[in-house]
Structure formats: C-alpha cells, structure tokens
Enzyme design. Structure first.
Site, PDB file in Angstrom:
ATOM      1  N   ASP A   1       0.841  -1.197   0.000  1.00 45.10           N
ATOM      2  CA  ASP A   1       0.000   0.000   0.000  1.00 45.10           C
ATOM      3  C   ASP A   1       0.876   1.248   0.000  1.00 45.10           C
ATOM      4  O   ASP A   1       1.871   1.324   0.732  1.00 45.10           O
ATOM      5  CB  ASP A   1      -0.892  -0.030   1.246  1.00 45.10           C
ATOM      6  CG  ASP A   1      -2.002   1.006   1.221  1.00 45.10           C
ATOM      7  OD1 ASP A   1      -2.351   1.466   0.115  1.00 45.10           O
ATOM      8  OD2 ASP A   1      -2.528   1.329   2.296  1.00 45.10           O
ATOM      9  N   HIS A   2       0.529   2.222  -0.817  1.00 45.64           N
ATOM     10  CA  HIS A   2       1.207   3.528  -0.853  1.00 45.64           C
ATOM     11  C   HIS A   2       2.704   3.418  -1.110  1.00 45.64           C
ATOM     12  O   HIS A   2       3.510   4.103  -0.471  1.00 45.64           O
ATOM     13  CB  HIS A   2       0.965   4.294   0.455  1.00 45.64           C
ATOM     14  CG  HIS A   2      -0.416   4.838   0.577  1.00 45.64           C
ATOM     15  ND1 HIS A   2      -0.867   5.903  -0.167  1.00 45.64           N
ATOM     16  CD2 HIS A   2      -1.455   4.451   1.349  1.00 45.64           C
ATOM     17  CE1 HIS A   2      -2.126   6.153   0.134  1.00 45.64           C
ATOM     18  NE2 HIS A   2      -2.510   5.278   1.051  1.00 45.64           N
TER      19      HIS A   2
END
Length: 276
Positions: A83-84
C-alpha cells in the site's frame, strides 16, 4: 491453493461478482491472523497489505513468507499487497519477494511523470505475475498533514488505465482515519471512463451505506487500516494487568478479528461464500 501469487484474478472475480475485497493493513502476526480468521469464518477472499513504514520493520521477504504460511492454514484465497508504495526500488523489492499486488503512489510528482512510472512499473509487475494499483491524484497517508485526498479527475484515471494500471485508486471524498461520505456521482463518472477495478482508500471512515453503494460503480478493493490500528491500541492498553504477553497477543488478535469481520459482509451483498 489459498495463497494467490497474482491478485488480478481475485480483483476481476470481485468485479464480475459485484462485490469488493477488504484490503486490511497489517504489520504483525497478530493482526494478520485476526484478519484471516475473520475471512476464513466468512468464507471470503481477502487482501492483506503493508505500508512502506511497516516493511521498514521487517523486509518484504519476511512479510511475504509470513502471509504465505498463514494462508496455508485457511480455506479462502489470500493475496498480499503493498500500500502507498512511493519508492520504486521498494515496489520492485515487494514484487521480487512475492507480493501479488503493489501500489505506486505518485504523490508530489507531475502527472506526466506518474504516467511514465505507471507504464514502467506495469511492465515489471505484469512480468512478475502481479497487479499494479495507481492513484490518479495525490493521496494523503495516515498521521500525515496531507490526510485529505484530492479529487480524482476521470480523464486522468482513464490515462492511468491506458498506461497499464490494473486498478485505479479513486479519491472521491474519503479521508484516512476520519468519518467521511463519498461522491457517488463522481465515482460513477470515473467508472464510465475506466470501468474497473477501482479502489477506495480510507475505508475505515466511509459511511457503510456509501461503501455498499460503491459496489455498483466498479469498486472491487476497499482499504481498511485505521479501524484495525485503533483496535490494536485499545486491546494493548487493556492488557496491562494480564499475566503474560501471550494473553495480550491473543486479545489483540481477537480485537482485530472483530473489527475486520463486518467489512466482509458489508462489501459482499451476496449470500453464501465466494472462493473464486
């Protein structure tokens, strides 16, 4: 086989089936087990994901091996997602470690550069047999000053899809860690240009009615992080007088399981189990 080295079939099955996969941010054995216990009890596939800060505590290889081993103990499909991801080398390291899905977050980059990186990383992800998620606009991250997400331009979202993104993360009103409502008309406009699969961030605070409605507009992945972290903190505080650390870990696992479970039903309006 419950471990999914390539998450793309899970995303497309969700899109075709009209449901979404909860993507739980985890950073420990207890959190991962709690989420998987909830998914296994519901009989539904699940995504576990790690923030870049989490894999600074342990390498992508460690997380991939941990989640793969845990997946062998449940009966539902399990995939691991970054994520991210903002550092290209870290994104590639996760793919090499066996993540079935990665996100490139081009926050702060000119959009043309984000498009270039999307094409570059899509080629690498697809050669690795994995999915690539990209955000069309800057995404704030939990605990940061830029927590409010910009609004996604449907034309930019389409450009990312054309550049090779398998999933497009949409900023349509949600905020990490805060109660929020989403702009369903904007989400509809994005779907009209992109189709799916689409991703919503900030799922912990999005109104349940909005989450259910989003299933009609191509959303197939919903990130849930802040609600789990709050559950961990509350359980940890409550364990100060317990006799052993093992009792505390069990309490945390149960707290995470209880928070994770409702999302599995909320994001899947169909009765029965989904194993495809």
């Amino acid at each position: 086989m419950t471990w999914c080295p390539d998450a793309r079939p899970l995303y497309h099955a969700a899109l075709d089936g009209g449901y979404a996969l909860p993507a739980y941010n985890v950073c420990s054995l207890e959190m991962a087990k709690g989420c998987l216990e909830a998914a296994d009890a519901a009989g539904r596939p699940v995504i576990l994901q790690t923030y870049p800060a989490d894999i600074e505590q342990a390498s992508p290889h460690v997380f991939a091996q941990l989640i793969r081993a845990l997946a062998d103990e449940v009966s539902v499909p399990v995939a691991l997602h970054l994520d991210h991801g903002r550092d290209v080398n870290q994104v590639i390291a996760c793919l090499r470690a066996g993540y079935g899905s990665v996100m490139f977050d081009g926050q702060g980059l000119p959009f043309d550069e984000t498009l270039q990186m999307t094409a570059h990383l899509a080629a690498i992800a697809h050669a690795s047999g994995a999915a690539l998620e990209v955000s069309a606009e800057s995404f704030g991250v939990p605990s940061a000053n830029d927590n409010v997400l910009d609004t996604t331009d449907p034309e930019k979202a389409r450009a990312l899809r054309d550049a090779g993104a398998d999933l497009v993360a949409c900023a349509v009103g949600s905020e990490h860690g805060h109660a929020s409502r989403i702009d369903l008309s904007l989400l509809s406009a994005i779907q009209a240009r992109v189709g799916g699969p689409l991703v919503l961030h900030g799922g912990s605070g999005i109104h349940p009615g909005d989450l259910r409605a989003a299933l009609d507009f191509g959303v197939t992945k919903v990130n849930v992080g802040s609600a789990l972290y709050r559950a961990v903190r509350a359980a940890w505080v409550a364990t100060t007088d317990l006799p052993t650390h093992r009792t505390g870990y069990a309490s945390i696992r149960a707290a995470v399981r209880d928070v994770a479970a409702p999302y599995l039903d909320l994001l899947n309006p169909h009765k029965g189990t989904v194993h495809d």
